[in-house]
Write an enzyme that holds these catalytic residues in place. Structure first.
Site, mmCIF file in Angstrom:
data_model
loop_
_atom_site.group_PDB
_atom_site.id
_atom_site.type_symbol
_atom_site.label_atom_id
_atom_site.label_comp_id
_atom_site.label_asym_id
_atom_site.label_seq_id
_atom_site.Cartn_x
_atom_site.Cartn_y
_atom_site.Cartn_z
ATOM 1 N N ASP A 158 0.774 -1.236 0.000
ATOM 2 C CA ASP A 158 0.000 0.000 0.000
ATOM 3 C C ASP A 158 0.810 1.293 0.000
ATOM 4 O O ASP A 158 0.587 2.172 -0.813
ATOM 5 C CB ASP A 158 -0.937 0.008 1.211
ATOM 6 C CG ASP A 158 -1.857 -1.204 1.261
ATOM 7 O OD1 ASP A 158 -1.732 -2.083 0.393
ATOM 8 O OD2 ASP A 158 -2.690 -1.263 2.169
ATOM 9 N N GLU A 386 2.426 -9.400 11.372
ATOM 10 C CA GLU A 386 2.158 -8.984 9.989
ATOM 11 C C GLU A 386 3.466 -8.720 9.230
ATOM 12 O O GLU A 386 3.620 -9.108 8.073
ATOM 13 C CB GLU A 386 1.271 -7.731 10.032
ATOM 14 C CG GLU A 386 0.638 -7.353 8.711
ATOM 15 C CD GLU A 386 -0.278 -6.130 8.852
ATOM 16 O OE1 GLU A 386 -0.334 -5.534 9.956
ATOM 17 O OE2 GLU A 386 -0.928 -5.767 7.857
HETATM 18 C C1 2M8 Z 1 -3.078 -4.308 3.729
HETATM 19 O O1 2M8 Z 1 -3.977 -3.508 2.978
HETATM 20 C C2 2M8 Z 1 -5.248 -3.075 3.445
HETATM 21 C C3 2M8 Z 1 -5.968 -2.458 2.269
HETATM 22 O O2 2M8 Z 1 -6.178 -3.439 1.295
HETATM 23 C C4 2M8 Z 1 -5.190 -2.073 4.585
HETATM 24 O O3 2M8 Z 1 -4.103 -1.661 5.012
HETATM 25 O O4 2M8 Z 1 -6.265 -1.713 5.061
HETATM 26 C C5 2M8 Z 1 -1.963 -4.768 2.782
HETATM 27 O O5 2M8 Z 1 -0.844 -5.251 3.481
HETATM 28 C C6 2M8 Z 1 -2.487 -5.829 1.819
HETATM 29 O O6 2M8 Z 1 -1.439 -6.378 1.060
HETATM 30 C C7 2M8 Z 1 -3.218 -6.954 2.538
HETATM 31 O O7 2M8 Z 1 -3.818 -7.789 1.602
HETATM 32 C C8 2M8 Z 1 -4.284 -6.397 3.496
HETATM 33 C C9 2M8 Z 1 -4.895 -7.489 4.388
HETATM 34 O O8 2M8 Z 1 -3.878 -8.237 5.008
HETATM 35 O O9 2M8 Z 1 -3.718 -5.406 4.356
#
Ligand code: 2M8
Length: 431
Positions: A158, A386
Site C-alpha cells: 500500500d 504482519e
Molecule cells: C493491507 O492492505 C489493506 C488495504 O487493502 C489495509 O491496510 O487496510 C496490505 O498489506 C495488503 O497487502 C493486505 O492484503 C491487506 C490485508 O492483510 O492489508
C-alpha cells in the site's frame, strides 16, 4: 516454530468459509491473503484449504474481477467500508470493492494441487481464467496486456515509496474520516493520514467512474507494477499447468498464450540486472526507480533468462534487498526508508515466500533454502506478526496474522516431508 501455534492462528481467524487476515484490523476476506492462507490450511484440513479458494472466487464480479476485499456483513472494525466503492456485489451477493489485488490465487492453486490434489481444482479453473482475462483485457487494454493498477491497494504494497510521486498528484478528500487501523496498530507502523486522504480520493474516483473500462482509462492514479505483472505471468503459467493436468485444454492453451504475452512485455523493459521498474502512466510512462519488493517479485516471471535470475537472486539472497529476516520491502540505501513502517522497509512473509518459490522454480535451490530459512527466522523471532523489522526481527503490525502463520505451516518441515497426507500433521518437536 510450533506447528500448533501456527494452526491456532488460522483457527482463531477462521469464519467458516474464509479466513480473516487478522481479527479486528482486517475483518473481511482479502484476495491475495486467501491465496496464501489456503496453503496453510492444507496440512490441517484438506477440505478447508480448497474451500478458502472456492470462497474467494465465489465473490467474482460480473466483469470477471476478483476484488481486493469481499466484505463480511456486520463486521464494523474496518475503514473504509463498502459504501466507499459504490454498489458492487460479487456473484455470491457479498459487497465488494471496485479494485483488485495481485493474482496470487492461481500460483497457490498450483502449489496446492501438486501437494494436495483434489478434483475440486476443476471448479476453480474457469473463474481464475476469467480473472486473468479481466486483468489483461480490461486493465491491460491500453498497454498491450500488462494490467494497469489504479490504486496503491491493488499492488498489496500500500504505502511503498514507488507510489509516492503519483499519489502526491491526487488531491486528498477534504472530509474528516474515522480510521480504525490505528486503534489496533501503532500509527508509526501504518500509512500516514495524508496518504489515507489520497487513498480515499481514489476510492471516490473509482466509484464515480463506474465501469472497470472507465477506471482503467481514467483513474487519476495509473501505474504498472512489476510485482503485479510478474505475479500475473506466473499465475497464467500455473493455471495452464493445472488445467492441462485436468485435460481442460482450452484454458491451458489460452493461459499459456497469455503468459507468453506478458513475459514478452516484461522482457522488453528489464534492465541488464534483471530489474523491472514501476511505470507512472499518468506521467507519460516515467520509470519509478525504487529498489524494493516490487523489483524482487519480478523474479516470479516464468522462463526468466539466466542473467536476470542471477541478478535478482543476488539481490534478494545477499544484496540490497536481503536481510536476516527475509526480503526487504525497501533497500536500506533508500532515503525514504522507514524500518518499522509497513511497506516502507519491513520484511513480509508473503514476499519472502514468493521469492523463495521463484528461486526454487528457477532451479536456484540453495538460494531458495537460504531465503526460506530467513522467513522461518522471522517467525521464530516475532511469532505470527504482519511484518518484522528487517534488521532486528522485531514483530510489527497485526498480531495473529494469517498469511504469516499459513506460509509457516505450508513450509513446516514435517509437512513438507510428509507429502500430501494431511491426516497426519507433524508433531511439534519444540517445547
Ligand atoms: C493491507 O492492505 C489493506 C488495504 O487493502 C489495509 O491496510 O487496510 C496490505 O498489506 C495488503 O497487502 C493486505 O492484503 C491487506 C490485508 O492483510 O492489508
Amino acid at each position: 516454530m510450533r506447528f500448533r501455534d501456527a494452526a491456532s492462528v488460522l483457527e482463531a481467524n477462521d469464519v467458516g468459509s474464509h479466513t480473516l487476515p487478522a481479527t479486528g484490523l482486517y475483518p473481511h476476506q482479502w484476495n491475495w491473503d486467501s491465496a496464501f492462507i489456503a496453503l496453510g490450511w492444507a496440512p490441517l484440513d484438506h477440505d478447508r484449504a480448497w474451500l478458502e479458494l472456492e470462497t474467494l472466487v465465489a465473490a467474482q464480479s460480473p466483469d470477471g474481477m476478483l476484488a481486493h476485499i469481499a466484505y463480511d456483513d456486520g463486521a464494523r472494525t474496518y475503514f473504509p467500508g463498502p459504501e466507499w466503492w459504490g454498489e458492487h456485489r460479487g456473484a455470491d451477493g457479498r459487497r465488494i470493492s471496485a479494485i483488485s489485488q495481485p493474482a496470487a490465487a492461481a500460483i497457490c492453486l498450483r502449489e496446492l494441487w501438486e501437494r494436495a490434489p483434489d478434483e475440486r481444482a476443476r471448479g476453480l479453473l474457469a473463474p481464475l481464467h476469467r480473472f486473468h482475462r479481466f486483468l489483461i483485457d480490461v486493465r491491460g487494454a491500453t498497454t498491450g496486456g500488462e494490467p494497469v493498477v489504479v490504486h496503491p491497494w491493488e499492488t498489496g504494497r500500500d504505502n511503498a515509496p514507488e507510489w509516492d510521486t503519483a499519489l502526491d498528484r491526487v488531491p486528498g478528500v477534504d472530509s474528516t474520516f474515522d480510521r480504525r487501523d490505528t486503534q489496533f496498530v501503532d500509527a508509526a507502523e501504518r500509512p500516514t493520514q495524508e496518504h489515507y486522504r489520497r487513498y480515499l480520493a481514489l476510492c471516490e474516483a473509482c466509484r464515480d467512474l463506474g465501469t472497470q473500462q472507465a477506471i482503467a482509462m481514467g483513474a487519476p492514479f495509473r501505474m504498472l507494477d512489476p510485482g503485479t505483472s510478474a505475479i500475473l505471468a506466473a499465475a497464467c503459467f500455473d493455471l495452464a499447468e493445472v488445467a492441462s493436468a485436468l485435460g481442460e485444454m482450452a484454458i491451458a492453451d489460452d493461459s499459456r498464450a497469455l503468459c507468453d504475452r506478458l513475459c514478452s512485455a516484461l522482457d522488453a523493459r528489464r534492465d541488464s540486472g534483471g530489474r523491472l521498474w514501476a511505470l507512472d502512466l499518468v506521467a507519460g510512462g516515467e520509470e519509478e526507480r525504487t529498489l524494493g519488493a516490487g523489483v524482487a517479485l519480478g523474479l516470479l516471471q516464468p522462463g526468466l533468462a539466466d542473467a536476470s535470475v542471477d541478478g535478482l537472486a543476488a539481490l534478494v539472497a545477499h544484496g540490497d534487498l536481503s536481510s536476516s529476516y527475509g526480503v526487504r520491502s525497501l533497500a536500506p540505501t533508500d532515503p525514504r526508508l522507514e524500518q518499522r513502517n509497513y511497506w516502507r522497509g519491513p520484511s513480509w512473509a508473503n514476499v519472502t515466500w514468493l521469492c523463495t518459490l521463484a528461486l526454487r522454480r528457477h532451479g536456484r535451490l540453495d538460494a531458495s533454502e537460504l531465503v526460506l530459512d530467513r522467513m522461518r527466522s522471522a517467525v521464530d523471532s516475532a511469532g505470527f506478526r504482519e511484518y518484522v523489522d528487517p534488521d532486528t526481527g522485531e514483530g510489527l503490525g497485526a498480531r495473529g496474522f494469517a498469511w504469516t502463520a499459513a506460509l509457516a505451516l505450508w513450509e513446516h518441515e514435517g509437512w513438507n516431508n510428509a507429502g500430501a497426507d494431511a491426516s497426519t500433521p507433524p508433531v511439534d518437536t519444540q517445547p
